[in-house]
Motif scaffolding. Structure first.
Motif, PDB file in Angstrom:
ATOM      1  N   PRO A  95       0.802  -1.216   0.000  1.00 21.20           N
ATOM      2  CA  PRO A  95       0.000   0.000   0.000  1.00 21.20           C
ATOM      3  C   PRO A  95       0.843   1.278   0.000  1.00 21.20           C
ATOM      4  O   PRO A  95       0.402   2.298   0.522  1.00 21.20           O
ATOM      5  N   LEU A  96       2.045   1.237  -0.557  1.00 20.78           N
ATOM      6  CA  LEU A  96       2.917   2.407  -0.462  1.00 20.78           C
ATOM      7  C   LEU A  96       2.322   3.641  -1.116  1.00 20.78           C
ATOM      8  O   LEU A  96       2.698   4.775  -0.789  1.00 20.78           O
ATOM      9  N   MET A  97       1.373   3.455  -2.029  1.00 27.06           N
ATOM     10  CA  MET A  97       0.753   4.609  -2.677  1.00 27.06           C
ATOM     11  C   MET A  97      -0.117   5.428  -1.725  1.00 27.06           C
ATOM     12  O   MET A  97      -0.565   6.514  -2.081  1.00 27.06           O
ATOM     13  N   LEU A  98      -0.320   4.947  -0.494  1.00 29.35           N
ATOM     14  CA  LEU A  98      -1.037   5.763   0.487  1.00 29.35           C
ATOM     15  C   LEU A  98      -0.322   7.081   0.762  1.00 29.35           C
ATOM     16  O   LEU A  98      -0.953   8.068   1.140  1.00 29.35           O
ATOM     17  N   LEU A  99       0.997   7.114   0.585  1.00 26.02           N
ATOM     18  CA  LEU A  99       1.761   8.331   0.855  1.00 26.02           C
ATOM     19  C   LEU A  99       2.023   9.155  -0.394  1.00 26.02           C
ATOM     20  O   LEU A  99       2.640  10.222  -0.304  1.00 26.02           O
ATOM     21  N   GLY A 100       1.572   8.689  -1.544  1.00 24.01           N
ATOM     22  CA  GLY A 100       1.794   9.442  -2.771  1.00 24.01           C
ATOM     23  C   GLY A 100       2.296   8.555  -3.891  1.00 24.01           C
ATOM     24  O   GLY A 100       2.203   7.321  -3.830  1.00 24.01           O
ATOM     25  N   GLU A 101       2.826   9.181  -4.911  1.00 24.48           N
ATOM     26  CA  GLU A 101       3.340   8.456  -6.065  1.00 24.48           C
ATOM     27  C   GLU A 101       4.829   8.168  -5.890  1.00 24.48           C
ATOM     28  O   GLU A 101       5.457   8.615  -4.931  1.00 24.48           O
ATOM     29  N   ALA A 102       5.409   7.447  -6.852  1.00 22.88           N
ATOM     30  CA  ALA A 102       6.817   7.065  -6.747  1.00 22.88           C
ATOM     31  C   ALA A 102       7.715   8.291  -6.588  1.00 22.88           C
ATOM     32  O   ALA A 102       8.714   8.254  -5.850  1.00 22.88           O
ATOM     33  N   ALA A 103       7.363   9.394  -7.252  1.00 26.18           N
ATOM     34  CA  ALA A 103       8.191  10.602  -7.177  1.00 26.18           C
ATOM     35  C   ALA A 103       8.226  11.191  -5.776  1.00 26.18           C
ATOM     36  O   ALA A 103       9.157  11.935  -5.436  1.00 26.18           O
ATOM     37  N   ASP A 104       7.215  10.890  -4.953  1.00 29.98           N
ATOM     38  CA  ASP A 104       7.201  11.416  -3.584  1.00 29.98           C
ATOM     39  C   ASP A 104       8.197  10.693  -2.690  1.00 29.98           C
ATOM     40  O   ASP A 104       8.586  11.217  -1.639  1.00 29.98           O
ATOM     41  N   TYR A 105       8.591   9.500  -3.084  1.00 30.51           N
ATOM     42  CA  TYR A 105       9.597   8.753  -2.338  1.00 30.51           C
ATOM     43  C   TYR A 105      10.984   9.171  -2.844  1.00 30.51           C
ATOM     44  O   TYR A 105      11.620   8.476  -3.634  1.00 30.51           O
ATOM     45  N   ARG A 106      11.430  10.313  -2.349  1.00 28.69           N
ATOM     46  CA  ARG A 106      12.666  10.909  -2.859  1.00 28.69           C
ATOM     47  C   ARG A 106      13.726  11.069  -1.768  1.00 28.69           C
ATOM     48  O   ARG A 106      14.667  11.844  -1.933  1.00 28.69           O
ATOM     49  N   PHE A 107      13.575  10.320  -0.693  1.00 28.80           N
ATOM     50  CA  PHE A 107      14.494  10.464   0.429  1.00 28.80           C
ATOM     51  C   PHE A 107      15.237   9.148   0.651  1.00 28.80           C
ATOM     52  O   PHE A 107      14.700   8.219   1.259  1.00 28.80           O
TER      53      PHE A 107
END
Length: 477
Positions: free
Chosen positions: A108-120
């Protein structure tokens, strides 16, 4: 004559420990509580006559998915409007860091946004982003097991190999060194459900090497196997010698109603030898990603978002399925990636969990234009409905579950109690008027009775709404 920045007079002090309320004053200086009780003779730059209203420590929301929202909407009105001054993000195995996706985002990782939001790539990177543009609330971050799996594995639909577990362990160890508060899992979700208990124990043991760190879990089942899932959770805590928090404890589906009598009994027995706590949101509907395998037990499902079919948001899944001439499962699959509200729990179970002395309050809200009302209403609902109207809790005990208990469980020293030297995270509210106003039709309504909220001595909510003050700090051990 002592001086301070802010002085509250004629307040009803509810100190967060569960002790009986008392009349008094409170002084704030340089973002910290300078004195509590008798403040006669103090001179203040600003004095607030509380007029008998309650003054309590700011509430700590122990279960959030605010990782991205903290950067996108730093005023955090959904939280400050209900008296929340600190949030714990990274729950249910999903944290925004440490991850830069290489293989897409498994549910369910899309609960926090799209792939581009995982930038850390590291927790330190996320922490720096928050410190560069501080939100209005304090932030603690759990490290998500599903996030670790997405970073270390090319396919999360299987058990991790030894080498992959070592890679996850190294990333987890660094994340905890960077300020993460502990490890969270979401073992019922596709990204982690294939993980055997031994994989989780291995990572929990890494976590246990960091003083104050803990293990929180959205368990492997909250449905037919909920009793077994509690057993697994307690086993992980014992094997790793680590404190455990059971997230949003519930029993889903009519055939499982009443099983909290069994699960809470297991927890009570375990408490004799290990550290266990729980959190709960005060509603009988849940909200998460919309997956075909999740629709069976729910008596009603409201779609809250859909990437391929945004026009279907705010509609019942049954109506959508009827329009399309397909089953509920097929409609859910066609709508995904999507989120939904599921009506599937029992009020008696909710009250039983809420009454347990080790239960904290967590909103578990998913930020968005049409959220579950728990995002905006959880804390005032406990204070107004369950404490004042139903008498399930005393006001003092309700506040304890929102303040000193979570501060102790998550290892947040200097917060959660009205005490000299502690951070001036404060909420001024009217005990006779406080109540949630958000509902399933209007889910973003601010609550009534929350008059003013302060984070580290700065006002973040008041009669004019959110101030937007950049008052929050990154919380770490």
């Amino acid at each position: 004559m002592p001086t301070c920045d802010l002085l509250f007079t004629h307040a009803t002090l509810i100190d967060g420990t569960g002790a009986a309320r008392r009349d008094g004053a409170l002084a704030v200086s340089a973002g910290r509580i300078a004195a509590v009780g008798d403040c006669a003779g103090w001179q203040a730059a600003r004095t607030i006559d509380a007029g008998g209203r309650a003054l309590a420590p700011g509430f700590i929301d122990v279960h959030t998915h605010d990782d991205s929202a903290l950067l996108a909407d730093p005023a955090m009105a959904a939280k400050t409007s209900q008296g929340v001054t600190s949030v714990i993000a990274g729950n249910c195995g999903i944290s925004i860091a440490p991850l830069v996706p290489r293989h897409g985002l498994p549910p369910p990782l899309m609960l926090l946004g799209e792939a581009a939001d995982y930038r850390f790539p590291t927790v330190a990177d996320y922490r720096r982003a928050l410190e560069a543009a501080p939100p209005s609330v304090n932030v603690g971050l759990l490290v998500g097991h599903s996030t670790l799996r997405a970073g270390a594995m090319d396919d999360t639909a299987r058990a991790a190999t030894g080498a992959e577990i070592e890679a996850m362990a190294a990333a987890l160890d660094q994340a905890l060194r960077d300020g993460g508060l502990g490890l969270s899992t979401g073992l019922s979700y596709p990204a982690s459900r294939a993980a055997p208990t031994a994989e989780v124990v291995a990572l929990a043991r890494v976590t246990a090497r960091h003083p104050g760190a803990l293990y929180t879990t959205h368990m492997r089942s909250e449905r037919d196997q909920v009793v077994e899932a509690v057993g697994e959770t307690l086993e992980i805590g014992r094997e790793a010698a680590i404190p455990v928090v059971i997230s949003h404890h519930k029993c889903i589906g009519r055939r499982n109603f009443g099983k909290t009598t069994v699960t809470l009994g297991l927890i009570d027995k375990a408490l004799a030898t290990q550290d266990v706590a729980l959190d709960v949101y005060p509603y009988t509907a849940s909200s998460t990603v919309l997956l075909p395998e999740f629709v069976g037990e729910a008596e009603r499902i409201i779609v809250t978002s859909s990437q391929p079919h945004p026009e279907q948001a705010r509609r019942d899944l049954s109506a959508i399925a009827a329009d399309w001439g397909v089953s509920l499962e097929d409609a859910a699959a066609r709508l995904g990636p999507a989120t939904a509200i599921y009506f599937q729990m029992d009020e008696a179970d909710l009250r039983r969990v809420l009454s347990h002395p080790r239960t904290m309050i967590g909103s578990d809200g998913i930020p968005g234009p049409y959220p579950h009302p728990r995002l905006w209403g959880s804390f005032p609902r406990v204070l107004g409905h369950y404490a004042r109207e139903l008498g399930l809790l005393t006001l003092e005990d309700a506040v304890r579950r929102m303040t000193s208990l979570p501060a102790a469980v998550f290892g947040l020293p200097g917060r959660g109690v009205l005490q000299a030297g502690y951070a001036a995270d404060l909420v001024l509210f009217d005990p006779g008027r406080v109540i949630d106003r958000a509902d399933y039709d209007q889910p973003c309504e601010p609550s009534a009775g929350i008059d003013a909220v302060y984070v580290n001595g700065l006002q973040v909510w008041g009669p004019e709404g959110a101030s937007g003050a950049a008052a929050g700090q990154f919380l770490h051990h």
